[in-house]
Design an enzyme around this catalytic site. Structure first.
Site, PDB file in Angstrom:
ATOM      1  N   GLY A  34     -24.161-128.281 -15.603  1.00  0.00           N
ATOM      2  CA  GLY A  34     -25.582-128.460 -15.845  1.00  0.00           C
ATOM      3  C   GLY A  34     -25.962-129.914 -15.669  1.00  0.00           C
ATOM      4  CD  GLN A  39     -27.131-135.299 -17.816  1.00  0.00           C
ATOM      5  OE1 GLN A  39     -27.495-134.138 -17.675  1.00  0.00           O
ATOM      6  NE2 GLN A  39     -25.859-135.658 -17.887  1.00  0.00           N
ATOM      7  CB  CYS A  76     -21.598-135.140 -21.073  1.00  0.00           C
ATOM      8  SG  CYS A  76     -23.285-135.629 -20.660  1.00  0.00           S
ATOM      9  CG  LEU A  77     -22.055-134.003 -14.854  1.00  0.00           C
ATOM     10  CD1 LEU A  77     -23.130-133.489 -13.907  1.00  0.00           C
ATOM     11  CD2 LEU A  77     -20.713-134.115 -14.153  1.00  0.00           C
ATOM     12  CG  HIS A 118     -24.468-130.428 -22.823  1.00  0.00           C
ATOM     13  ND1 HIS A 118     -23.376-131.051 -23.363  1.00  0.00           N
ATOM     14  CD2 HIS A 118     -24.917-131.253 -21.841  1.00  0.00           C
ATOM     15  CE1 HIS A 118     -23.175-132.208 -22.741  1.00  0.00           C
ATOM     16  NE2 HIS A 118     -24.098-132.342 -21.810  1.00  0.00           N
ATOM     17  CD  GLU A 119     -27.163-130.066 -18.978  1.00  0.00           C
ATOM     18  OE1 GLU A 119     -27.877-131.084 -18.843  1.00  0.00           O
ATOM     19  OE2 GLU A 119     -25.923-130.104 -18.879  1.00  0.00           O
ATOM     20  CG  HIS A 122     -28.577-134.351 -21.648  1.00  0.00           C
ATOM     21  ND1 HIS A 122     -28.135-135.609 -21.977  1.00  0.00           N
ATOM     22  CD2 HIS A 122     -27.498-133.697 -21.148  1.00  0.00           C
ATOM     23  CE1 HIS A 122     -26.856-135.721 -21.697  1.00  0.00           C
ATOM     24  NE2 HIS A 122     -26.435-134.569 -21.198  1.00  0.00           N
TER      25      HIS A 122
END
Length: 169
Positions: A34, A39, A76-77, A118-119, A122
């Protein structure tokens, strides 16, 4: 940008469709499960996901979480190469819109539920390490400080063609 709540999307236009394409391409290239607009330096409430061969996106999400929970590693990216045990709701029903402004619902359990939570975090300026118990968070912060990328200059984020209400990097 990662600690700032994103603004709701108001215009479902060509710029939003380009943003969704950018998010999708970047997420797949990473690869990741995701990716949220903040981000990439865009302060709008939109994210993409690719879990169990389900590719999609959600704009202006609102979540209904199950009472049942799951424990599992989460990464996480924005914190490359690291994963830590994180408790999440086992199931989610996420309501929002697609890039054309049509109402959609995304329902899932396990990894999809974890990804959607998670997203959405963000979009609310929350990182998954904020969800960890204090002892685990302390270990995670130590691992982050020891990561080879820690202390490197922030990556250069290109100017966004999307309206960011003054919240872009």
């Amino acid at each position: 940008m990662l600690r700032t709540a994103a603004e709701p999307v108001a215009d479902f236009d060509k710029e939003l469709r380009l943003l969704v394409k950018d998010l999708t391409d970047t997420m797949i290239d990473a690869p990741g499960a995701g990716l949220a607009a903040p981000q990439l330096g865009v302060g709008l409430r939109v994210f993409t996901y690719y879990v169990d061969d389900r590719l999609g996106h959600l704009v202006n999400p609102s979540l209904d979480l199950s009472e049942e929970h799951q424990d599992g590693d989460e990464g996480c990216l924005s914190l490359p190469g690291l994963a830590f045990p994180t408790r999440r709701a086992y199931g989610v029903v996420a309501k929002g819109f697609n890039m054309h402004g049509e109402p959609i619902t995304v329902e899932g359990t396990e990894l999809l539920a974890r990804c959607v939570q998670h997203e959405t975090d963000h979009l609310d300026g929350i990182l998954f390490i904020d969800r960890m118990d204090p002892a685990q968070r302390k270990l995670a912060m130590k691992a982050i400080r020891e990561a080879e990328w820690f202390g490197d200059p922030a990556p250069v984020v290109r100017d966004s063609p999307h309206r960011t209400f003054g919240r872009a990097l």
